[in-house]
Design a protein around this motif. Sequence first.
Motif, mmCIF file in Angstrom:
data_model
loop_
_atom_site.group_PDB
_atom_site.id
_atom_site.type_symbol
_atom_site.label_atom_id
_atom_site.label_comp_id
_atom_site.label_asym_id
_atom_site.label_seq_id
_atom_site.Cartn_x
_atom_site.Cartn_y
_atom_site.Cartn_z
ATOM 1 N N UNK A 8 0.833 -1.203 0.000
ATOM 2 C CA UNK A 8 0.000 0.000 0.000
ATOM 3 C C UNK A 8 0.871 1.258 0.000
ATOM 4 N N UNK A 9 1.994 1.193 0.715
ATOM 5 C CA UNK A 9 2.897 2.333 0.763
ATOM 6 C C UNK A 9 3.443 2.652 -0.627
ATOM 7 N N UNK A 10 3.798 1.633 -1.381
ATOM 8 C CA UNK A 10 4.287 1.850 -2.744
ATOM 9 C C UNK A 10 3.243 2.554 -3.596
ATOM 10 N N UNK A 11 2.001 2.143 -3.457
ATOM 11 C CA UNK A 11 0.923 2.783 -4.221
ATOM 12 C C UNK A 11 0.739 4.243 -3.790
ATOM 13 N N UNK A 12 0.898 4.505 -2.497
ATOM 14 C CA UNK A 12 0.770 5.885 -2.039
ATOM 15 C C UNK A 12 1.898 6.751 -2.584
ATOM 16 N N UNK A 13 3.101 6.205 -2.640
ATOM 17 C CA UNK A 13 4.214 6.949 -3.227
ATOM 18 C C UNK A 13 3.909 7.298 -4.687
ATOM 19 N N UNK A 14 3.362 6.339 -5.414
ATOM 20 C CA UNK A 14 3.017 6.578 -6.817
ATOM 21 C C UNK A 14 1.919 7.628 -6.929
ATOM 22 N N UNK A 15 0.965 7.579 -6.010
ATOM 23 C CA UNK A 15 -0.129 8.552 -6.015
ATOM 24 C C UNK A 15 0.408 9.964 -5.787
ATOM 25 N N UNK A 16 1.326 10.121 -4.845
ATOM 26 C CA UNK A 16 1.910 11.434 -4.600
ATOM 27 C C UNK A 16 2.679 11.924 -5.822
ATOM 28 N N UNK A 17 3.375 11.005 -6.471
ATOM 29 C CA UNK A 17 4.123 11.370 -7.678
ATOM 30 C C UNK A 17 3.175 11.896 -8.754
ATOM 31 N N UNK A 18 2.034 11.251 -8.891
ATOM 32 C CA UNK A 18 1.067 11.644 -9.923
ATOM 33 C C UNK A 18 0.367 12.967 -9.615
ATOM 34 N N UNK A 26 -5.484 11.125 8.580
ATOM 35 C CA UNK A 26 -5.620 12.287 7.693
ATOM 36 C C UNK A 26 -6.226 11.865 6.357
ATOM 37 N N UNK A 27 -5.745 10.746 5.804
ATOM 38 C CA UNK A 27 -6.282 10.233 4.539
ATOM 39 C C UNK A 27 -7.765 9.906 4.677
ATOM 40 N N UNK A 47 0.818 17.466 3.775
ATOM 41 C CA UNK A 47 -0.536 17.318 4.306
ATOM 42 C C UNK A 47 -1.523 18.221 3.563
ATOM 43 N N UNK A 48 -1.084 19.391 3.122
ATOM 44 C CA UNK A 48 -1.955 20.260 2.339
ATOM 45 C C UNK A 48 -2.278 19.640 0.982
ATOM 46 N N UNK A 56 -6.869 14.155 -4.444
ATOM 47 C CA UNK A 56 -5.747 13.358 -3.936
ATOM 48 C C UNK A 56 -6.227 12.443 -2.813
ATOM 49 N N UNK A 57 -7.018 12.985 -1.899
ATOM 50 C CA UNK A 57 -7.508 12.171 -0.778
ATOM 51 C C UNK A 57 -8.313 10.970 -1.276
ATOM 52 N N UNK A 58 -9.143 11.185 -2.297
ATOM 53 C CA UNK A 58 -9.953 10.092 -2.828
ATOM 54 C C UNK A 58 -9.066 8.975 -3.380
ATOM 55 N N UNK A 59 -8.003 9.339 -4.098
ATOM 56 C CA UNK A 59 -7.094 8.326 -4.640
ATOM 57 C C UNK A 59 -6.354 7.593 -3.531
ATOM 58 N N UNK A 60 -5.950 8.322 -2.487
ATOM 59 C CA UNK A 60 -5.257 7.689 -1.372
ATOM 60 C C UNK A 60 -6.173 6.743 -0.611
#
Length: 407
Positions: free
Chosen positions: A94-104, A131-132, A387-388, A395-399
């Motif tokens: 899940x962490x890997x996917x979150x890293x990719x999400x932030x990159x996008x 927060x997510x 966090x912003x 972004x929150x929806x994807x996370x």
Amino acid sequence: MKTTMVIPSYWRREKALETKENDTNYDHPTPVDEDGTLARALESISILDDKDFDLVIIAVSNAPDVEAQVEQKVGEILSATPVDVPVYLFSHSHLQHMHFCLKETGGEEYKHLLKLSGYSNIRNMCLFLPHVLDSEIAVLIDDDEIFEDPQFIRRAREFIGKTIDSDFVGAVAGYYLQPDGDWLLRREKKPWMRHWDKFDRMNEAFEQIIGHEPRLKETPFVFGGNMVIHREIFRLIPFDPAVTRGEDIDYLINMRMYGYKLFLDNTLAIKHLPPPKPHPTWKQFREDIYRFVRERAKLRFQEPLPGMVTVTAEELDPYPGMFLKDDLEQKVTDACQILADTYRNDGNEEYAIETLHNIEIARTEATSKENSFLRFVELQHQWYKMMQISAREDVRRKLQEILTLHI
């Protein structure tokens, strides 16, 4: 107030396999071929009267080669242990996917802030995941604890987010009940502890804060496995990854530097039933050295900055303040010399050498030129920006879609 409880669970290779040099050091990670304490913690949730909260379990591996096994193991435990609240699993995939999400989504430069290695990084995930989920309150619990008070959630939410005597209650600490039901620490006193009186100073602080009224009071210490944090705080202030032990008290110090008080509620208790620590005394002592020297350095390097408050060691007396002063190296030296002599008298020269090496580690750490205060200030700026970004609805929806829901 929407609430998310987060419980990290630490795991390692099978019991028969040895720990490797590069494995992350945790107090008592569970072998993947054993069941550990997680199910017991989950089962104890049934006693709670108020179950209006989400639960996130963070499955942590101490080595990359066992991450998939750990994720599968914890998933099986969740499936086999019904809990009457929504339960999410978060692990290394899940962490890997979150890293990719932030990159996008424009947050790639901040993905280094999200890690599953080291206590402080994992505590930061305990802040980021509520927060997510768009929660107002994060409740941090450990998997070697059990709930005994049906009113725990009510107490946890009673003061958080309110203003009392002009102070915003942004974080509330509870405390641990020991296996014997008391909140004082019972430890056999050894000769070297005359100079390293940590347990005595802890009990002195516990008596002052837990043992006396009023119910809610500012505290110099905090238990990381029983913390309640409001989103005004966890959006602003992260745990410091440079502090590898004692990250809970370091968080309290960070809060004070940013002008917030951390309060302890002397009715907010949880039973702490940890497995025995497998590490020898000299190694546990070494972890204490790192934590206190680094926390003291952060205090020493403070400088006036807008919106920040200077914190002194004396404000944190008797614990941890007594270990954040100029005599810290002398305490370490005197205690280690006696402990080394004890090891030698027992015929354990290897441990005696390691113990004496602790003295040099303390001196080397103490003379480090790194400005840990300014480094943390920069970390805090990055955390707040991340966090912003992650608070944006898209972004929150994807996370949120990344989290695995077990019902």
